[in-house]
Design an enzyme around this catalytic site. Sequence first.
Site, PDB file in Angstrom:
ATOM      1  N   THR A  41       0.865  -1.183   0.000  1.00 58.66           N
ATOM      2  CA  THR A  41       0.000   0.000   0.000  1.00 58.66           C
ATOM      3  C   THR A  41       0.896   1.226   0.000  1.00 58.66           C
ATOM      4  O   THR A  41       1.925   1.253   0.669  1.00 58.66           O
ATOM      5  CB  THR A  41      -0.908   0.083   1.240  1.00 58.66           C
ATOM      6  OG1 THR A  41      -0.091   0.321   2.371  1.00 58.66           O
ATOM      7  CG2 THR A  41      -1.700  -1.187   1.435  1.00 58.66           C
ATOM      8  N   GLU A  67      -5.404  -4.147   2.216  1.00 57.68           N
ATOM      9  CA  GLU A  67      -5.248  -5.131   3.294  1.00 57.68           C
ATOM     10  C   GLU A  67      -6.417  -6.121   3.352  1.00 57.68           C
ATOM     11  O   GLU A  67      -6.392  -7.076   4.109  1.00 57.68           O
ATOM     12  CB  GLU A  67      -5.128  -4.413   4.650  1.00 57.68           C
ATOM     13  CG  GLU A  67      -3.846  -3.610   4.834  1.00 57.68           C
ATOM     14  CD  GLU A  67      -3.949  -2.175   4.320  1.00 57.68           C
ATOM     15  OE1 GLU A  67      -4.815  -1.903   3.445  1.00 57.68           O
ATOM     16  OE2 GLU A  67      -3.159  -1.326   4.768  1.00 57.68           O
ATOM     17  N   LYS A 107     -11.632  18.408  12.089  1.00 58.63           N
ATOM     18  CA  LYS A 107     -12.085  18.515  13.476  1.00 58.63           C
ATOM     19  C   LYS A 107     -12.323  19.984  13.803  1.00 58.63           C
ATOM     20  O   LYS A 107     -11.400  20.724  14.070  1.00 58.63           O
ATOM     21  CB  LYS A 107     -11.061  17.882  14.414  1.00 58.63           C
ATOM     22  CG  LYS A 107     -10.925  16.399  14.113  1.00 58.63           C
ATOM     23  CD  LYS A 107      -9.850  15.711  14.914  1.00 58.63           C
ATOM     24  CE  LYS A 107      -9.706  14.281  14.435  1.00 58.63           C
ATOM     25  NZ  LYS A 107      -8.656  14.050  13.439  1.00 58.63           N
ATOM     26  N   TRP A 125     -16.930  16.753  14.085  1.00 54.05           N
ATOM     27  CA  TRP A 125     -16.248  16.298  12.883  1.00 54.05           C
ATOM     28  C   TRP A 125     -17.015  16.701  11.627  1.00 54.05           C
ATOM     29  O   TRP A 125     -18.231  16.549  11.554  1.00 54.05           O
ATOM     30  CB  TRP A 125     -16.115  14.778  12.907  1.00 54.05           C
ATOM     31  CG  TRP A 125     -15.047  14.294  13.839  1.00 54.05           C
ATOM     32  CD1 TRP A 125     -14.271  15.076  14.656  1.00 54.05           C
ATOM     33  CD2 TRP A 125     -14.643  12.950  14.057  1.00 54.05           C
ATOM     34  NE1 TRP A 125     -13.414  14.298  15.370  1.00 54.05           N
ATOM     35  CE2 TRP A 125     -13.614  12.975  15.032  1.00 54.05           C
ATOM     36  CE3 TRP A 125     -15.024  11.715  13.546  1.00 54.05           C
ATOM     37  CZ2 TRP A 125     -12.972  11.825  15.492  1.00 54.05           C
ATOM     38  CZ3 TRP A 125     -14.395  10.566  14.004  1.00 54.05           C
ATOM     39  CH2 TRP A 125     -13.381  10.626  14.958  1.00 54.05           C
TER      40      TRP A 125
HETATM   41  P1  ADP Z   1      -4.163   2.769  -0.320  1.00 55.70           P
HETATM   42  O1  ADP Z   1      -3.885   1.787   0.764  1.00 55.70           O
HETATM   43  O2  ADP Z   1      -3.094   2.951  -1.304  1.00 55.70           O
HETATM   44  O3  ADP Z   1      -4.815   4.046   0.146  1.00 55.70           O
HETATM   45  P2  ADP Z   1      -6.447   1.292  -0.767  1.00 55.70           P
HETATM   46  O4  ADP Z   1      -7.169   0.942  -2.003  1.00 55.70           O
HETATM   47  O5  ADP Z   1      -6.069   0.203   0.127  1.00 55.70           O
HETATM   48  O6  ADP Z   1      -5.252   2.096  -1.215  1.00 55.70           O
HETATM   49  O7  ADP Z   1      -7.293   2.382   0.023  1.00 55.70           O
HETATM   50  C1  ADP Z   1      -8.219   2.013   0.965  1.00 55.70           C
HETATM   51  C2  ADP Z   1      -8.937   3.221   1.467  1.00 55.70           C
HETATM   52  O8  ADP Z   1      -9.591   3.903   0.402  1.00 55.70           O
HETATM   53  C3  ADP Z   1     -10.057   2.878   2.413  1.00 55.70           C
HETATM   54  O9  ADP Z   1      -9.580   2.646   3.717  1.00 55.70           O
HETATM   55  C4  ADP Z   1     -10.937   4.102   2.316  1.00 55.70           C
HETATM   56  O10 ADP Z   1     -10.459   5.158   3.103  1.00 55.70           O
HETATM   57  C5  ADP Z   1     -10.801   4.500   0.873  1.00 55.70           C
HETATM   58  N1  ADP Z   1     -11.940   3.982   0.137  1.00 55.70           N
HETATM   59  C6  ADP Z   1     -11.979   2.900  -0.662  1.00 55.70           C
HETATM   60  N2  ADP Z   1     -13.207   2.750  -1.187  1.00 55.70           N
HETATM   61  C7  ADP Z   1     -13.973   3.746  -0.703  1.00 55.70           C
HETATM   62  C8  ADP Z   1     -15.353   4.125  -0.851  1.00 55.70           C
HETATM   63  N3  ADP Z   1     -16.167   3.464  -1.631  1.00 55.70           N
HETATM   64  N4  ADP Z   1     -15.778   5.198  -0.179  1.00 55.70           N
HETATM   65  C9  ADP Z   1     -14.954   5.905   0.611  1.00 55.70           C
HETATM   66  N5  ADP Z   1     -13.657   5.592   0.792  1.00 55.70           N
HETATM   67  C10 ADP Z   1     -13.177   4.531   0.150  1.00 55.70           C
END
Ligand code: ADP
Length: 546
Positions: A185, A330, A441, A446
Site C-alpha cells: 500500500t 489489506e 475537526k 467532525w
Molecule cells: P491505499 O492503501 O493505497 O490508500 P487502498 O485501495 O487500500 O489504497 O485504500 C483504501 C482506502 O480507500 C479505504 O480505507 C478508504 O479510506 C478508501 N476507500 C476505498 N473505497 C472507498 C469508498 N467506496 N468510499 C470511501 N472511501 C473509500
Amino acid sequence: MRGLMMDRPLMISHIIDYAAETFPDQEIVSRTTEGGIHRYTYRDAARRSRQLANALKTLGVTEEDRVATLAWNTYRHFEIYYATSGMGAICHTINPRLPVDQFAYIVNHARDRYIFTDLTFVPLLEKLHGMFDGVRGYVIMTDAAHMPETSLPNALCYEELIAGQSEHFDWPDFDENTASSLCYTSGTTGNPKGALYSHRSTLLHAFSVLTTPGMNLSEESALLPVVPMFHVNAWGVPYFAPLVGAKLVFPGPALDGPSLAELMNGEGVTHAWGVPTVWLGLLAHMRSSGESFKNLQRVLIGGSAAPRAMMAEFKERHGVEALHGWGMTEMSPVGTLSQLRPQDRDLPLEAQLDIKAKQGRRLFGVEMKIVDEQGGRLPHDGQAFGELLVRGPAIISAYYENEEASAKAFDDEGWFRTGDVAKIHPDGSLEIVDRTKDVIKSGGEWISSIDLENEAVGHPEIAEAAVIAIPHPKWDERPLLVVVREPGSQVDKQGVLDYLSERVAKWWLPDDVVFVEELPHGATGKLQKAKLREQFKDYTLPQVSG
Ligand code: ADP
C-alpha cells in the site's frame, strides 16, 4: 469429531485449469502496449501460463521467490499471475507511479528476483536498476520484433522466453495458506507496507465477490477491469472472472475516455470496474461525443467514495446500474458493496442514490465493528460513528516483514484497524464518514471531507473537488475546498458557496474556495490528500489572515 471430507487445498492454479476446461473458448481480449488488439481464449491463457511456469523454472525461480511485475492490464500480465502463484512463487505487483525511493524500497524489501515489465516502463527501470539489491534479470513483456535496445542487464524477451517451452506443467498442490501474491500500500507517511495474500484468501475473496447480490456475472458477461492489475490484483477480477467464465477485456495502457468507450462498445462489455476518476473521464467523453454504451449494464465504482452525481448520470443518461464498493489493499480488497434490494427498485432515483451513496453491505467473510476512542463498541444504529475495524479470512493478519506497522494495525481482539471513520446502519450497510486523517475537526465536531466533496461535484460546473483541513485559531481546523472547474466554466467562490449552503449544514460550509487546474492523483487515480495538504501548507484562511 472431524468431518470426513477430503482435505483438498484451495489453489490459484485450480482457477485457470477450471476455466480452460469449462470455458475453453471464452475470449480474453487485450489492448496491447505495442498497439492493436490481441485476442485469445482461456484455453490459450492456461497453455501459455504453463509454458511460462516452465520458463521460470529454467530461470531458477523456485517456490517462495518473489517475481515482480510492472505492467498494465493485459493477457501477459494475466499469465504471469497464474504462472508465478501456480508454481508456488509469489507475484509481486508494483505500482509504476510510486515515487522513486518507495519503488526501490519495495523491490529491495520484497527481495524481488526478476522483474517483468511492459515496454512503457523500461526507461524507468533503466534509471532505477542501480538502486536494486537482488534483482537477477528483467523480462520485457513483448515479442522479438518489439524488443527495445536497453541498458538493463539480463534483459529477456517474454515471447522468446516462453517459445518452445513445454505446454505441460503439473501445478503442484501445497498448503493453501502459502503466500501467492504481494501488494504494497502506498502509505502517505513512512514506507509502503506489504499485504501478502495466500492461495486460500484469494479464492475465498473471489467466491465472496461472486456471491454478492447484484453482481450478475456469468458466461454471458464481458468484464473490463480498468482498475490496474498492479493495484490489489485489480480488485480480484483476474481470479473471479475465470470462475464464472466471463469474457475478460483488458484495456492495456489506454485508460482515457475515448479509448475506453471504443473498447467497451467494440467488445460488448457488460461490466466494468474502476475508480471514480476514470469514470469521470469516460462520462465526460460520452457527453461531449454524444455516444452511448451499447452493452454496459453495471459499473463498479470503488477505491474512493462514489459521487452521487456520477451514479445518477450512469443511470439516467445511460441506464447503467452503478455499484459502489469499499475496501482496502489489506482486505484483498473488497469489503462491502452497495446496491439496491428488490424492494428498493421502485423508489425514486434520489432515494435510490441515498442507498448507493453509502458503501453498502458486507461481503460474506468480512466482519465489521465501529469503536469509540477508548476502543468501546458503538451501536450499529446509523447515528454513532467511530473507527472501523474488520476481520476475516481475506484480511491481513500482519504486514509483510514489518513488525512496527503490524504492531499498530490490530486491536487487542486481533481486528484490523482500517483507518476509516464510519457508521453502520441497522440494515447492516456501512457508511464511510472519512479517513481518520482526513476528517476535519472543527470545534470538537467532525466534518466529513468526503460528504463535502460529493456535494461539491454535484455542481454542474465543477469537474472535481477536494476538501482539506486548514488550521484555525478558534476552531482547531476548518475546511478548505479546492476545485477544478469544468472546461469553459466561470463559476466563482460565491457561486460554489451558494450552491453548497442549500445542501450542507451552515457550520460545514468551507471557509474558502480555491480554483486549480488539476488535483494531485496517485497511480490508481485516487486523490492524494497528503500531497494537496503539502501544496497548501502555507495557506491561511481569509478570515484568519484578514
Ligand atoms: P491505499 O492503501 O493505497 O490508500 P487502498 O485501495 O487500500 O489504497 O485504500 C483504501 C482506502 O480507500 C479505504 O480505507 C478508504 O479510506 C478508501 N476507500 C476505498 N473505497 C472507498 C469508498 N467506496 N468510499 C470511501 N472511501 C473509500
